[in-house]
Design a protein around this motif. Sequence first.
Motif, PDB file in Angstrom:
ATOM      1  N   PRO A 181      -6.473   4.512   8.395  1.00  0.00           N
ATOM      2  CA  PRO A 181      -7.886   4.542   8.808  1.00  0.00           C
ATOM      3  C   PRO A 181      -8.753   3.466   8.176  1.00  0.00           C
ATOM      4  CG  PRO A 181      -7.123   6.775   8.359  1.00  0.00           C
ATOM      5  CD  PRO A 181      -6.043   5.840   7.888  1.00  0.00           C
ATOM      6  N   ALA A 182      -8.218   2.728   7.192  1.00  0.00           N
ATOM      7  CA  ALA A 182      -9.003   1.660   6.560  1.00  0.00           C
ATOM      8  C   ALA A 182      -9.422   0.593   7.571  1.00  0.00           C
ATOM      9  CB  ALA A 182      -8.210   1.029   5.422  1.00  0.00           C
ATOM     10  N   ILE A 183      -8.683   0.477   8.691  1.00  0.00           N
ATOM     11  CA  ILE A 183      -9.041  -0.494   9.723  1.00  0.00           C
ATOM     12  C   ILE A 183     -10.438  -0.214  10.266  1.00  0.00           C
ATOM     13  CG2 ILE A 183      -8.096   0.854  11.636  1.00  0.00           C
ATOM     14  CD1 ILE A 183      -7.799  -2.968  11.268  1.00  0.00           C
ATOM     15  N   SER A 184     -10.916   1.021  10.094  1.00  0.00           N
ATOM     16  CA  SER A 184     -12.236   1.406  10.605  1.00  0.00           C
ATOM     17  C   SER A 184     -13.353   0.602   9.967  1.00  0.00           C
ATOM     18  CB  SER A 184     -12.476   2.902  10.371  1.00  0.00           C
ATOM     19  OG  SER A 184     -11.431   3.682  10.905  1.00  0.00           O
ATOM     20  N   GLY A 185     -13.105   0.046   8.786  1.00  0.00           N
ATOM     21  CA  GLY A 185     -14.119  -0.785   8.139  1.00  0.00           C
ATOM     22  C   GLY A 185     -14.522  -1.979   8.973  1.00  0.00           C
ATOM     23  N   LEU A 186     -13.643  -2.406   9.879  1.00  0.00           N
ATOM     24  CA  LEU A 186     -13.970  -3.522  10.772  1.00  0.00           C
ATOM     25  C   LEU A 186     -15.173  -3.185  11.647  1.00  0.00           C
ATOM     26  CD1 LEU A 186     -13.252  -6.303  11.947  1.00  0.00           C
ATOM     27  CD2 LEU A 186     -11.593  -5.153  13.445  1.00  0.00           C
ATOM     28  N   TYR A 187     -15.308  -1.927  11.996  1.00  0.00           N
ATOM     29  CA  TYR A 187     -16.458  -1.480  12.802  1.00  0.00           C
ATOM     30  C   TYR A 187     -17.766  -1.753  12.066  1.00  0.00           C
ATOM     31  CZ  TYR A 187     -19.706   1.921  14.897  1.00  0.00           C
ATOM     32  OH  TYR A 187     -20.795   2.529  15.467  1.00  0.00           O
ATOM     33  N   PHE A 188     -17.783  -1.506  10.755  1.00  0.00           N
ATOM     34  CA  PHE A 188     -18.988  -1.758   9.970  1.00  0.00           C
ATOM     35  C   PHE A 188     -19.313  -3.249   9.897  1.00  0.00           C
ATOM     36  CE2 PHE A 188     -17.601   2.223   7.493  1.00  0.00           C
ATOM     37  CZ  PHE A 188     -18.234   3.049   8.407  1.00  0.00           C
ATOM     38  N   LEU A 189     -18.288  -4.069   9.844  1.00  0.00           N
ATOM     39  CA  LEU A 189     -18.512  -5.514   9.739  1.00  0.00           C
ATOM     40  C   LEU A 189     -19.077  -6.088  11.035  1.00  0.00           C
ATOM     41  CD1 LEU A 189     -15.335  -6.631   7.738  1.00  0.00           C
ATOM     42  CD2 LEU A 189     -17.624  -6.084   6.867  1.00  0.00           C
ATOM     43  N   VAL A 190     -18.511  -5.691  12.181  1.00  0.00           N
ATOM     44  CA  VAL A 190     -18.981  -6.271  13.448  1.00  0.00           C
ATOM     45  C   VAL A 190     -20.357  -5.743  13.824  1.00  0.00           C
ATOM     46  CG1 VAL A 190     -16.639  -6.667  14.286  1.00  0.00           C
ATOM     47  CG2 VAL A 190     -17.805  -4.531  14.870  1.00  0.00           C
ATOM     48  N   ALA A 279     -17.617  -8.118  23.368  1.00  0.00           N
ATOM     49  CA  ALA A 279     -18.255  -7.529  24.546  1.00  0.00           C
ATOM     50  C   ALA A 279     -18.882  -6.175  24.221  1.00  0.00           C
ATOM     51  CB  ALA A 279     -17.225  -7.379  25.668  1.00  0.00           C
ATOM     52  N   ALA A 280     -18.198  -5.367  23.394  1.00  0.00           N
ATOM     53  CA  ALA A 280     -18.703  -4.036  23.050  1.00  0.00           C
ATOM     54  C   ALA A 280     -19.956  -4.118  22.184  1.00  0.00           C
ATOM     55  CB  ALA A 280     -17.617  -3.226  22.350  1.00  0.00           C
ATOM     56  N   VAL A 281     -19.978  -5.081  21.262  1.00  0.00           N
ATOM     57  CA  VAL A 281     -21.157  -5.248  20.413  1.00  0.00           C
ATOM     58  C   VAL A 281     -22.355  -5.682  21.241  1.00  0.00           C
ATOM     59  CG1 VAL A 281     -22.140  -6.637  18.549  1.00  0.00           C
ATOM     60  CG2 VAL A 281     -19.853  -5.687  18.303  1.00  0.00           C
ATOM     61  N   LYS A 282     -22.166  -6.642  22.162  1.00  0.00           N
ATOM     62  CA  LYS A 282     -23.260  -7.090  23.013  1.00  0.00           C
ATOM     63  C   LYS A 282     -23.771  -5.956  23.900  1.00  0.00           C
ATOM     64  CE  LYS A 282     -23.786 -11.102  24.660  1.00  0.00           C
ATOM     65  NZ  LYS A 282     -23.726 -12.349  25.443  1.00  0.00           N
ATOM     66  N   ALA A 283     -22.858  -5.073  24.329  1.00  0.00           N
ATOM     67  CA  ALA A 283     -23.251  -3.945  25.176  1.00  0.00           C
ATOM     68  C   ALA A 283     -23.763  -2.769  24.359  1.00  0.00           C
ATOM     69  CB  ALA A 283     -22.060  -3.501  26.023  1.00  0.00           C
ATOM     70  N   GLN A 284     -23.643  -2.877  23.020  1.00  0.00           N
ATOM     71  CA  GLN A 284     -24.052  -1.800  22.107  1.00  0.00           C
ATOM     72  C   GLN A 284     -23.360  -0.483  22.471  1.00  0.00           C
ATOM     73  OE1 GLN A 284     -28.383  -1.828  22.274  1.00  0.00           O
ATOM     74  NE2 GLN A 284     -28.489  -3.406  20.693  1.00  0.00           N
ATOM     75  N   ASP A 285     -22.069  -0.577  22.733  1.00  0.00           N
ATOM     76  CA  ASP A 285     -21.259   0.578  23.130  1.00  0.00           C
ATOM     77  C   ASP A 285     -20.427   1.024  21.926  1.00  0.00           C
ATOM     78  OD1 ASP A 285     -19.341   2.354  24.225  1.00  0.00           O
ATOM     79  OD2 ASP A 285     -19.548   1.415  26.193  1.00  0.00           O
ATOM     80  N   ALA A 286     -20.903   2.042  21.207  1.00  0.00           N
ATOM     81  CA  ALA A 286     -20.256   2.478  19.966  1.00  0.00           C
ATOM     82  C   ALA A 286     -18.858   3.023  20.215  1.00  0.00           C
ATOM     83  CB  ALA A 286     -21.110   3.534  19.268  1.00  0.00           C
ATOM     84  N   LEU A 287     -18.679   3.819  21.265  1.00  0.00           N
ATOM     85  CA  LEU A 287     -17.369   4.404  21.534  1.00  0.00           C
ATOM     86  C   LEU A 287     -16.339   3.326  21.846  1.00  0.00           C
ATOM     87  CD1 LEU A 287     -15.662   6.929  21.810  1.00  0.00           C
ATOM     88  CD2 LEU A 287     -16.387   7.097  24.209  1.00  0.00           C
ATOM     89  N   MET A 289     -16.391   0.268  20.773  1.00  0.00           N
ATOM     90  CA  MET A 289     -16.085  -0.425  19.521  1.00  0.00           C
ATOM     91  C   MET A 289     -15.103   0.375  18.672  1.00  0.00           C
ATOM     92  SD  MET A 289     -19.654  -2.140  18.198  1.00  0.00           S
ATOM     93  CE  MET A 289     -20.871  -1.049  18.936  1.00  0.00           C
ATOM     94  N   ILE A 290     -15.337   1.669  18.558  1.00  0.00           N
ATOM     95  CA  ILE A 290     -14.472   2.514  17.733  1.00  0.00           C
ATOM     96  C   ILE A 290     -13.062   2.550  18.302  1.00  0.00           C
ATOM     97  CG2 ILE A 290     -14.064   4.892  16.983  1.00  0.00           C
ATOM     98  CD1 ILE A 290     -17.121   5.202  16.781  1.00  0.00           C
ATOM     99  N   VAL A 291     -12.938   2.756  19.602  1.00  0.00           N
ATOM    100  CA  VAL A 291     -11.618   2.788  20.233  1.00  0.00           C
ATOM    101  C   VAL A 291     -10.903   1.459  20.051  1.00  0.00           C
ATOM    102  CG1 VAL A 291     -10.444   2.868  22.467  1.00  0.00           C
ATOM    103  CG2 VAL A 291     -12.164   4.594  21.903  1.00  0.00           C
ATOM    104  N   THR A 292     -11.624   0.361  20.229  1.00  0.00           N
ATOM    105  CA  THR A 292     -11.022  -0.967  20.078  1.00  0.00           C
ATOM    106  C   THR A 292     -10.481  -1.173  18.670  1.00  0.00           C
ATOM    107  OG1 THR A 292     -12.468  -1.929  21.773  1.00  0.00           O
ATOM    108  CG2 THR A 292     -11.503  -3.440  20.178  1.00  0.00           C
ATOM    109  N   LEU A 385     -17.173  -4.550  29.929  1.00  0.00           N
ATOM    110  CA  LEU A 385     -18.445  -4.664  29.213  1.00  0.00           C
ATOM    111  C   LEU A 385     -19.045  -6.064  29.326  1.00  0.00           C
ATOM    112  CD1 LEU A 385     -17.850  -2.466  26.050  1.00  0.00           C
ATOM    113  CD2 LEU A 385     -18.974  -1.901  28.201  1.00  0.00           C
ATOM    114  N   ARG A 386     -18.212  -7.072  29.444  1.00  0.00           N
ATOM    115  CA  ARG A 386     -18.755  -8.420  29.654  1.00  0.00           C
ATOM    116  C   ARG A 386     -19.452  -8.492  31.007  1.00  0.00           C
ATOM    117  NH1 ARG A 386     -15.365 -14.154  29.366  1.00  0.00           N
ATOM    118  NH2 ARG A 386     -17.162 -15.513  29.690  1.00  0.00           N
TER     119      ARG A 386
END
Length: 409
Positions: A181-190, A279-287, A289-292, A385-386
């Motif tokens: 689950p440490a990969i989840s930290g990438l969500y905080f960075l982006v 694309a997810a960040v530009k669309a502000q789509d949290a779900l 981003m998390i799935v990705t 999302l793009r």
Amino acid sequence: MRVRLRALEGRALAFAPWVFGLSLLGHLAMVAFQTKMTMVDLMVYRNASPELFTGLLYEWRLKEFSDQFALPFTYPPFSALVFVPLSWVPWGVARWFWQLVSLACLWFITAKSLKLAGSADPRRALLWTGLFIWVEPVRTTLNYGQINLVLAALLLGTMVSARSWAQGAGVGVAAGLKLTPAISGLYFLVTRRYKAAVWSIAAFFGTVGLGYLISPSLSNQYWFHLLGDATRVGPVGSAINQSLRGALSRTVGYDVETGPVFLAGVAAAVVLTGFALHAAVKAQDALAMIVTVQFLGLLVSPISWSHHWVWAVPALMWLVYRAGHRLAAITAVAWLLAVGSYLISFLLNVQPSIWVIERPWYYAALGWVYPAVGVLTLVTVAVVLRQATAERARTSQEDVEHPVDLLRE
């Protein structure tokens, strides 16, 4: 087509409580009569955890129910500490407790994903939870008594919190229980949530510190000797390992380890993840981003057992209720076929041994099922999302250029 599907779903929602109730009763009957419910991984968590205090945690093996591979405890010492209370109660109590907790987590994951996808209908949560009980990643997680649903619920519930400390603590504790689950930290960075990232690091090192407080020797053994040894976790080439390393190894006929073949696969996954996250960040789509982010972790991890892919549940909710695109519909169908079939079980039955990597090309191709659909999901997130962001920008520009038309409306 979409109108017909919505009408069909509307009729199905009327029976949602029945679907959920019957699925739940059917599953609990299996638990009661122990039909394919050995919960061997829960047995490892429970029986190995007291060895935290003897110094033999990583020498301990569960030999029952496993004729080809005596199962070791593979998580950090902090994880063993968390599971110690299960060793204080009878096995029957532990197995029922874990099943009920896991089922509650499945409902929470489904309901939370629907909310993030903009479809927070309680009937939908009941309907899909009832169906998801029987899909392969969830079914095997429940059968093995695995921790996947608990970790996914912890991450999904905290990563979207409004409080930085809660976001970080959820990821840090989850990583302390099981490193992936440490990969989840990438969500905080982006998303530039740097406070949450700091909290996650602090929480993670807090779990490491607790491990050292209880047993410095076991902590040293895990962090400096056992970490990174994928072969200790299990057979890399077995069909149940649905990571890129597993799929690539079965394709070429030998363990690719961390060589150029594996690195090429990882590079491709990272590039696709980059496009999807942008694309997810530009669309502000949290779900999305998390799935990705979670799919990247599953793809690049040396070992991603098929039951680790419970993140297909949030992915399906996004594909069905958020994306609204033909490619998303295709990807959703691909996931339903992948997780709704017994393909993994079939591949496990036809392989001569969990340790034999080489196999006929058609079995090797079928063994790509989860990584392939995972990659397709990354492509879908990027494309859908793009296009959605471009469409919104075009609509906004037209509104600016034709304000009179807006006033007339």
